[in-house]
Design an enzyme around this catalytic site. Structure first.
Site, short mmCIF file in Angstrom:
data_model
loop_
_atom_site.label_atom_id
_atom_site.label_comp_id
_atom_site.label_asym_id
_atom_site.label_seq_id
_atom_site.Cartn_x
_atom_site.Cartn_y
_atom_site.Cartn_z
N CYS A 398 16.44 81.55 53.42
CA CYS A 398 16.62 79.63 53.58
C CYS A 398 15.61 78.94 53.83
CB CYS A 398 17.79 79.39 54.94
SG CYS A 398 16.49 78.81 56.68
N ASP A 399 15.01 78.12 53.96
CA ASP A 399 14.34 77.23 53.16
C ASP A 399 12.96 77.59 54.34
OD1 ASP A 399 12.25 75.53 51.27
OD2 ASP A 399 12.70 73.62 53.30
#
Lengths: 605, 148
Positions: A398-399
């Site tokens: 994810c980010d």
């Protein structure tokens, strides 16, 4: 998309390719840490004794920077290449062992061995044990496994890797010694230049050339031996060649590197450029040879060791009668290495030179190849078991690596474990830290799928829009399971385990033609669940193309008309029956995921 | 780490996802976990990549850069019974959220609790229990069951 690693043509691993790969690996350990090398070099050039502004207090920085900071950074980076943050940390721990093993030489090479090696050990260790860790104990396991293994590796590094590195540099030194004895001084470049690039420059320079040079200088007032390693010409030529004929990042950073190298005397800065393209060592060797030959021709020499090897330090140490010879030698060696390196770089059209632009180009090609196999939409992923054949590691990306991916990883780890698959690790990270490797399955949010694909073109990719209840998880587990040939059980149990309420007759009583609105009831302690049930039902209706509106209402807000169909639990149903007489009611066990709900959707308009 | 009672806000009514995120963020601020700057970082992160997780929950947290605002690890819970839409304008579907978990994570200390939350919330009927919960204790009890 599913890039099938097994179907890609295996690159012939010729010796050349292997050397290239090795060089690239070494260079990518050093490149990110160039700033530290520059900091050290500047302190050395400016504040050391004999520098531009000698200052004993500030100069104290030099030794710790050279002996501790830079090797640890290299070990850290090397570890991260192999095994992300965990690898980086243990790489740094292991590296310290090599450093302490011999405090006299800067252990760059030792760090390049120890960093990746330590990370690799931890990776293997994790593969064996990580999947057995109970949920909730991940952190304890992570910290203690790295800590204990790191300690062991540091000790092994001290006892084994340090002597190996010492032996290697000893070998180099004696080779140089042998060549000098037969008076073929220019040929020493064959040993010295490669040794420099492997960061053994200090070992050779200070270990053998300087002592011999001092001996000579004491006798005749100057020595050419001081120049063999300190001559900045060959490195300058290579960096200049990169300025003109390099690609991408390497080209952009070369001019600055050339200045730092030539005037700052920090030779280390050009080594990664050679490692990136190992064949360039030929240019360095020929440059060094011609330079030394020129020095000898002019009978030029230095009064004492030029350290660091900048043009300024070299000229400052030049014997009075040797200026012409020294300048000529430096220029000749720079010119020769420039010409050879330019030739190599120009001729070289291959894309696997490890520089950024080339990598990007490669990526575009790979992407072009995979066109038509667009990122799959959520529900239509056609996962071939074949593409799972090599998967041994699942990473959620994810980010920031803080929340979403950790949640997804927990869930999938749980599912994988429950399915009895124990040879696959499930971890999470930030997309930016993904790196391409074989046997990888990457799960991302759809927004990040593109970036993940760029980072890991050869991995199997799955993107989900719902980290918590994606059908993809079961798909992944089912595919993995099919491979490990464990007796199969139904992949998806969610939803199916809920028994259909035996109430077909309930539906038979409903007059569907009159219904204009479907309602869920907010009552007592059931506010949030009504919201959710409404949303789920709306979604089902929309998917089925049905138009009847669905609303959540308070229990006292209904019109008592038969055009309302109220879906409620048993308790709420009773309550409704007391208040209303005309509304139609369907009682379900679970307002969120009852089979009856699907039946209702079918019958509604 | 454990979920604390004063990090739970029940029965909130908000109309935008930013309001929901700010509520969750304010709990983190009041709990001494982050400074004010973190809230903006949470909003930014959600605009960048949605923190909607499916099953009616969202886990807003800061960007990588926002980590500098974190003083200690913390997780907050905001219950929104009427739901709030987390979708972007260009999303086709509504992304209704009834339970928001605000997250400030340092050194992965939050992962254990987060993993419990994930396991618990992977069943939508469990989320419904959270969305219907009448007290902070009930939420804490619900989530603790998972570990056992």
């Amino acid at each position: 998309m599913q890039a099938d690693t097994s179907s890609k043509p295996k690159k012939k691993s010729s010796l050349k390719a292997k050397v290239q790969k090795f060089g690239t690996a070494l260079s990518s350990m050093v490149m990110p840490n160039i700033a530290a090398i520059i900091a050290w070099g500047l302190v050395t050039a400016i504040f050391m004794e004999g520098g531009w502004a000698p200052n004993a207090t500030i100069a104290k920085l030099t030794s710790p920077m050279l002996h501790y900071l830079i090797p640890i950074l290299i070990g850290y980076t090397g570890g991260r290449m192999v095994y992300d943050e965990r690898g980086a940390l243990i790489g740094a721990i292991g590296t310290l062992g090599v450093i302490v093993g011999d405090l006299n030489i800067p252990e760059f090479l030792g760090a390049m061995i120890m960093g990746p090696l330590s990370a690799w050990c931890l990776k293997k260790f994790d593969q064996a044990f990580q999947s057995k860790v109970k949920s909730g104990f991940e952190m304890i396991y992570n910290n203690f496994s790295s800590g204990i293994l790191g300690l062991i590796l540091a000790i092994l590094g001290m006892l084994i890797v340090t002597p190996v590195v010492e032996w290697g540099s000893g070998l180099m030194s004696s080779a140089v010694d042998a060549i000098m004895k037969v008076h073929l001084l220019p040929l020493t470049a064959i040993i010295i230049e490669p040794a420099k690039v492997l960061f053994l420059n200090n070992a050779i320079g200070n270990g053998i050339l300087v002592p011999l040079g001092i001996e000579q200088a004491a006798k005749v007032g100057k020595s050419v031996l001081f120049l063999l390693e300190a001559n900045p010409g060959p490195g300058l030529g290579i960096l200049l060649a990169f300025c003109f004929f390099g690609k991408g990042d390497a080209k952009g950073s070369a001019p600055g590197a050339a200045i730092i190298h030539f005037f700052g005397g920090i030779h280390e800065i050009y080594f990664p450029y050679i490692l990136m393209k190992p064949i360039l060592i030929v240019a360095a060797i020929l440059g060094g040879m011609s330079g030394t030959f020129t020095f000898q021709l002019f009978n030029a020499g230095l009064k004492a060791a030029a350290s660091p090897g900048s043009i300024i330090a070299v000229l400052a140490m030049t014997a009075k009668d040797s200026y012409l010879g020294i300048i000529a030698g430096v220029l000749v060696s720079a010119a020769v290495s420039f010409l050879v390196a330019s030739f190599i770089l120009k001729r070289d059209k291959s894309t696997d030179s490890g520089d950024l632009a080339a990598k990007q180009k490669q990526m575009e090609q790979m992407k072009a190849e995979s066109k038509g196999k667009e990122m799959p939409s959520t529900d239509e992923v056609r996962t071939s078991i074949n593409s799972y054949a090599n998967v041994n590691k699942i990473i959620f990306a994810c980010d920031a690596g803080m929340g979403s991916s950790a949640m997804g990883a927990s869930l999938l780890r749980d599912k994988v474990k429950k399915a009895g698959i124990d040879n696959i690790s499930v971890t999470n990270t930030a997309v930016s830290r993904l790196k391409d490797e074989a046997g990888l399955l990457v799960v991302t949010q759809e927004e990040l799928a593109e970036r993940a694909l760029e980072k890991t073109p050869s991995a199997v990719h799955v993107s989900v829009d719902n980290f918590l209840s994606s059908p993809k998880y079961d798909e992944i587990v089912a595919n993995l399971k099919a491979l490990s040939q464990v007796t199969d059980t139904p992949a998806s149990e969610i939803g199916e385990s809920k028994k259909v309420a035996a109430s077909g007759d309930q539906l038979a009583k409903i007059d569907f033609s009159s219904i204009k609105e479907v309602n869920f009831i907010r009552h007592d302690q059931h506010q949030g669940s009504a919201t959710m049930a409404t949303s789920i039902f709306q979604d089902k209706m929309a998917k089925a193309g049905k138009k009847t509106p669905v609303k959540a209402v308070r229990i006292n807000e209904l019109d008592d008309e038969n055009d309302h169909l109220v879906i409620a639990t048993k308790a709420a149903g009773k309550n409704l029956a007391v208040r209303y007489s005309n509304i139609q009611i369907v009682v379900v066990k679970d307002i969120l995921q009852d089979k009856l709900l699907d039946e209702l959707v079918k019958k509604l308009n | 780490m454990e979920l604390k009672k004063d990090m739970i806000l029940l029965n909130q009514d908000v109309t935008t996802r930013d309001q929901a995120i700010r509520l969750a963020g304010q709990l983190l601020v009041d709990g001494g976990c982050v400074d004010e700057g973190y809230i903006d970082s949470m909003i930014a992160r959600n605009e960048d990549v949605s923190t909607y997780m499916g099953n009616f929950i969202a886990i807003p947290h800061g960007t990588d850069e926002g980590k500098k605002h974190i003083k200690k690890t913390g997780i907050s819970v905001v219950q929104i019974p009427m739901g709030v839409d987390f979708s972007n304008d260009d999303d086709a579907n509504e992304q209704l959220v009834t339970v928001v978990f605000g997250i400030a994570g340092l050194n992965n200390e939050h992962l254990q609790l987060l993993s419990q939350i994930a396991l618990f919330c992977s069943d939508v009927s469990n989320v419904a229990k959270l969305a219907d919960a009448q007290s902070a204790d009930e939420i804490i009890d619900l989530l603790q069951e998972v570990g056992k």
